[in-house]
Write an enzyme that holds these catalytic residues in place. Sequence first.
Site, PDB file in Angstrom:
ATOM      1  N   TYR A 239     -28.161 -89.370 -41.520  1.00 41.95           N
ATOM      2  CA  TYR A 239     -28.634 -89.523 -42.904  1.00 41.95           C
ATOM      3  C   TYR A 239     -27.719 -88.696 -43.797  1.00 41.95           C
ATOM      4  O   TYR A 239     -27.386 -87.554 -43.473  1.00 41.95           O
ATOM      5  CB  TYR A 239     -30.081 -89.022 -43.027  1.00 41.95           C
ATOM      6  CG  TYR A 239     -30.588 -88.996 -44.448  1.00 41.95           C
ATOM      7  CD1 TYR A 239     -31.232 -90.100 -44.988  1.00 41.95           C
ATOM      8  CD2 TYR A 239     -30.390 -87.872 -45.260  1.00 41.95           C
ATOM      9  CE1 TYR A 239     -31.685 -90.096 -46.292  1.00 41.95           C
ATOM     10  CE2 TYR A 239     -30.831 -87.870 -46.575  1.00 41.95           C
ATOM     11  CZ  TYR A 239     -31.482 -88.970 -47.084  1.00 41.95           C
ATOM     12  OH  TYR A 239     -31.919 -88.974 -48.374  1.00 41.95           O
TER      13      TYR A 239
ATOM     14  N   GLU B  34     -27.688 -92.519 -51.599  1.00 41.29           N
ATOM     15  CA  GLU B  34     -28.301 -92.271 -50.288  1.00 41.29           C
ATOM     16  C   GLU B  34     -27.753 -93.268 -49.271  1.00 41.29           C
ATOM     17  O   GLU B  34     -27.827 -94.476 -49.486  1.00 41.29           O
ATOM     18  CB  GLU B  34     -29.816 -92.419 -50.394  1.00 41.29           C
ATOM     19  CG  GLU B  34     -30.542 -92.127 -49.092  1.00 41.29           C
ATOM     20  CD  GLU B  34     -32.046 -92.322 -49.220  1.00 41.29           C
ATOM     21  OE1 GLU B  34     -32.500 -93.471 -49.407  1.00 41.29           O
ATOM     22  OE2 GLU B  34     -32.774 -91.308 -49.142  1.00 41.29           O
TER      23      GLU B  34
END
Length: 401
Positions: free
Chosen positions: A125, A213
Amino acid sequence: MASVRTVSSMNIHEYQAKELFDRFDVPSPRGKMAESAEAAKAIAEEIGSDLMVVKAQVHAGGRGKGTFKNGFQGGVHLTKDPADIGEIAGKMIGETLVTKQTGDEGRLVRKVMVADAVEIKHEYYLSMLMDRDTSRPVIVASVEGGMDIEEVAENRPEKIIKQLIHPLAGLQAYEVRKLTAALGFKGPAAKEFGKLLKNLYKLFVSLDCDMVEINPLVETKDGQVLALDAKFGFDDNALYRHPEVLAYRDIEEEDPREVAASEFDLSYIGLDGNIACLVNGAGLAMATMDAIKFSGGDPANFLDVGGGATKEQVVGAFNIIQSDPKVEAILINIFGGIMDCDIIANGVVAAVQETGLKLPLIVRLEGNNVAAGRETLKASGLAITGAEDLADAAKKAVASV
Ligand code: ADP
Ligand code: MG
């Protein structure tokens, strides 16, 4: 065209994010957008890889685990046979996808992206956003990528790495090394990741992003580091500096109430309650929503017509409110400082004459030229409930639904 100011936190599609990644040299799998099954098939033939993926393009995450209302499972589909691509795309385009982020109503899929599918060694991530507490960009990363990052943050906070960046100094080499080591990248992949991180930071700053993101960022079995998914948010106050980004705006993905509001230059945020508010001034709008809550009700929206609203804006605002099926009562709260109460009153009368009044309407007017405003409302003969003050208005609105 409406001013950029009222576009609330603009998002873009994954295929558009990929174009920005290409521009800034942030590696991601080859891919293109298609709006029909035939176009998807043509792209698959053009790319011609052994393994490909079809991905539904909507402004919502959780696509992989989503379900289409036609029963088709998953908004992200891998296939070895390029001949399948057209069929898969056909099951997505024109269909409604429900994911954890769309709510039960789901999202209509109008486009898909056909891309190279890569062999994943590990999913990470990675995100960059503005940290409100320190007023600095912050990089957030985790070795537990590809899944629900909120769940990781909640249950295994030690798995979340955060690195604040000094906005003037920019991303430093030692910070890159620190993040590379913390995520455990080694050998050529470490170098790849470092390059990606630097380029992504450049993108983030150059395009005035609120957030970027990437979930997942992957290391492939052959040592590449790639962005496999992307969610972008742009600071709408800076969008005027990036017309090419603004051109990515997809109003089909936005709340139609908010799109209509931006055409009239109104500050409007749709909410889930049933009492609509029409207020002049953001602070007063907040106070009105609080008063409704305090009286046991739920606001249907935040709507600020501004300090110097025109009659057209009031008519526009009223139409937006009345076209929302959730709305069961309307509360107009005007404190005329700059605003002339009579203009609002005339706007309300004009709007009601245009659309008809099917709902209880509670009006609290105070301030500049209030006597004339009240007279206008009275002379119109409309069924309007007057209010003494804000608390009284909120109470009456809640009682009316
Ligand atoms: P979402 O977050 O909306 O579910 P993603 O783009 O993150 O969509 O895709 C979900 C999962 O599908 C990823 O975590 C990854 O495992 C897989 N995936 C997505 N794109 C690719 C790709 N190009 N190649 C291989 N696997 C992929
Ligand atoms: Mg994802």
